[in-house]
Motif scaffolding. Structure first.
Motif, PDB file in Angstrom:
ATOM      1  N   LEU A 122       0.871  -1.178   0.000  1.00 27.68           N
ATOM      2  CA  LEU A 122       0.000   0.000   0.000  1.00 27.68           C
ATOM      3  C   LEU A 122       0.907   1.227   0.000  1.00 27.68           C
ATOM      4  N   PRO A 186      -3.685   6.105   1.452  1.00 30.73           N
ATOM      5  CA  PRO A 186      -3.001   4.963   0.851  1.00 30.73           C
ATOM      6  C   PRO A 186      -3.933   4.009   0.100  1.00 30.73           C
ATOM      7  N   VAL A 187      -3.400   3.490  -1.003  1.00 30.65           N
ATOM      8  CA  VAL A 187      -4.093   2.472  -1.825  1.00 30.65           C
ATOM      9  C   VAL A 187      -3.035   1.529  -2.381  1.00 30.65           C
ATOM     10  N   LEU A 188      -3.457   0.471  -3.057  1.00 31.02           N
ATOM     11  CA  LEU A 188      -2.492  -0.492  -3.611  1.00 31.02           C
ATOM     12  C   LEU A 188      -1.567   0.186  -4.631  1.00 31.02           C
ATOM     13  N   GLN A 236       0.879  -5.570   3.190  1.00 30.98           N
ATOM     14  CA  GLN A 236      -0.289  -6.323   3.670  1.00 30.98           C
ATOM     15  C   GLN A 236      -0.329  -7.687   2.980  1.00 30.98           C
ATOM     16  N   ASN A 325       3.199   2.828   9.165  1.00 31.34           N
ATOM     17  CA  ASN A 325       3.805   2.854   7.834  1.00 31.34           C
ATOM     18  C   ASN A 325       5.188   3.476   7.878  1.00 31.34           C
TER      19      ASN A 325
END
Ligand code: GLU
Ligand code: MG
Length: 421
Positions: A122, A186-188, A236, A325
């Motif tokens: 992420l 946050p995203v992939l 993740q 993170n």
């Protein structure tokens, strides 16, 4: 006025600029399949425009094919055309990915991470930039005055980012003169890089509509404040459960995150040539700027290359693990988000594959782009990530850029790059 809607499709290339072509919106169904024409030497266009060196000559045809998941259609509700563009993939005429496609570089890194660990990454891009529509007044940094003085720009920017399907997280007046910062959630990885590109373009688009500019150059003026692109990231598992945090381990890093960080630190001097890919990038990576100068990891320290970010006590254990993170700070906006994130992930995946441990020492980062390119050139591992054709093209592109501006003093150099980015 007689008008016909146009759509643009492009990619954020190795010069860190979005380049491509437009077509009538009515042709979109066909263009989804055929894309628009492109050629190999387009990759060699420097950030200043000219092609100074190319291994490809004038031959060859490629296409940039729009990715439906990277469509931006943002109407600023003024009399300017909407921002309607797609980010896309560069393909051979037979539809296979071109070996020098930057988005494919990132995709391959995601596959490498999965192969090494079964994990996914992420990420969220945090951008610093100068908004030229405000006066430079004393007391600007983080002030409500500077927050107000930018007028409607911030609201336009946040609305545009949201309309482009990203989730804005924050907007603030940063430390430097006329400097602001924007963050998204946050995203992939692939989506995060798309959103990194989109956030920059929405800032440029909002500023343009107000008659100003959003300037993302790593050092807008020599001896001024640097503008970083900080890439926040976490790991993740396939089910989406966070696997970065371990409360009892050094730096609170899980075994996988430790190896990932170790790989990143190991390759950092080499990947500087990708994440800090302009001569002005190295004016930023100097002491006392809250910017990194060594390949180091530190807890909650803004001069580190890898900053372990805090988790806040108000969160329960599960939420803390999800919030935890790291922040990669050796990046700036001369870098294509696809290349920067791809290089990070390849490096981290290599750390996991080889079970690297965190280093005891922190080597200095390169002091110039030329030095960084030499370190990268000597790395067989980085060459593998690129493949031989892309590797040679990348080095030749960047070395020709270094030579082109070699005679400029820091002031002139910063001015040239501030015109571009
Ligand atoms: N402007 C600094 C940089 O160049 C970062 C300041 C901050 O930590 O927000 O990276
Ligand atoms: Mg900042």
């Amino acid at each position: 006025m007689l008008r016909e809607e146009l759509i643009f499709v492009g990619t954020c290339d190795i010069a860190g600029l979005v380049r491509g072509k437009g077509f009538p919106a009515a042709e979109l169904p066909a263009r989804r399949k055929t894309g628009i024409g492109w050629t190999h030497s387009n990759l060699m266009q420097t950030c200043f425009g000219p092609i100074l060196d190319t291994p490809f000559g004038t031959g060859g045809d490629l296409m940039i094919v729009p990715d439906p998941s990277a469509e931006v259609h943002v109407d600023f509700r003024d009399d300017t055309p909407a921002e309607h563009f797609f980010l896309g993939d560069i393909r051979e005429p037979d539809g296979t990915p071109w070996v020098c496609c930057v988005r494919e570089f990132l995709r391959r890194s995601i596959v490498a991470l999965k192969a090494a660990s079964g994990l996914q990454l992420l990420a969220a891009f945090e951008h610093e930039f100068v908004y030229t529509g405000v006066e430079d007044l004393p007391g600007h940094a983080y002030s409500l005055g500077a927050f107000r003085r930018q007028g409607v720009f911030g609201e336009m920017l946040m609305a545009a980012i949201r309309a482009a399907s990203a989730k804005p997280d924050s907007f603030l007046a940063e430390y430097g003169p006329r400097q602001y910062e924007m963050t998204v959630s946050p995203v992939l990885a692939l989506i995060a890089a798309d959103q990194g590109v989109i956030a920059r373009e929405m800032a440029r688009g909002a500023a343009f509509r107000l008659g100003h500019r959003a300037v993302f150059s790593p050092m807008p003026v020599a001896d001024g404040a640097g503008a970083g692109v900080h890439i926040h990231f976490s790991l993740q598992d396939e089910a989406g459960a966070p696997v970065t945090f371990d409360a009892d381990a050094p730096y609170n890093l899980s075994p996988a995150a430790t190896h990932f960080a170790a790989g990143l630190l190991h390759h950092m001097p080499a990947i500087c040539a990708i994440t800090a890919p302009s001569p002005v990038s190295y004016l930023r990576l100097t002491p006392n700027r809250w910017a990194p100068t060594e390949a180091d990891i530190k807890m909650q320290d803004r001069s580190a290359a890898l900053r372990v970010c805090p988790v806040f006590a108000t969160y329960d254990e599960q939420a803390r693990a999800a919030q935890f993170n790291l922040e990669f700070r050796v990046c700036d906006a001369a870098a294509s988000p696809y290349m920067a994130l791809g290089a990070m992930i390849f490096a981290g995946a290599d750390g996991i594959a080889r079970k690297l441990e965190l280093p005891k020492t922190a080597p200095p980062l390169p002091h110039s782009l030329g030095e960084a390119l030499d370190v990268m050139d000597a790395s067989d591992r980085v060459k593998e990530w690129f493949g031989p054709i892309f590797f040679e093209a990348y080095l030749r592109h960047k070395r020709s850029e270094v030579a082109y501006v070699a005679d400029l003093d820091p002031q002139a150099l910063c001015a040239r790059y501030a015109d571009v980015y």
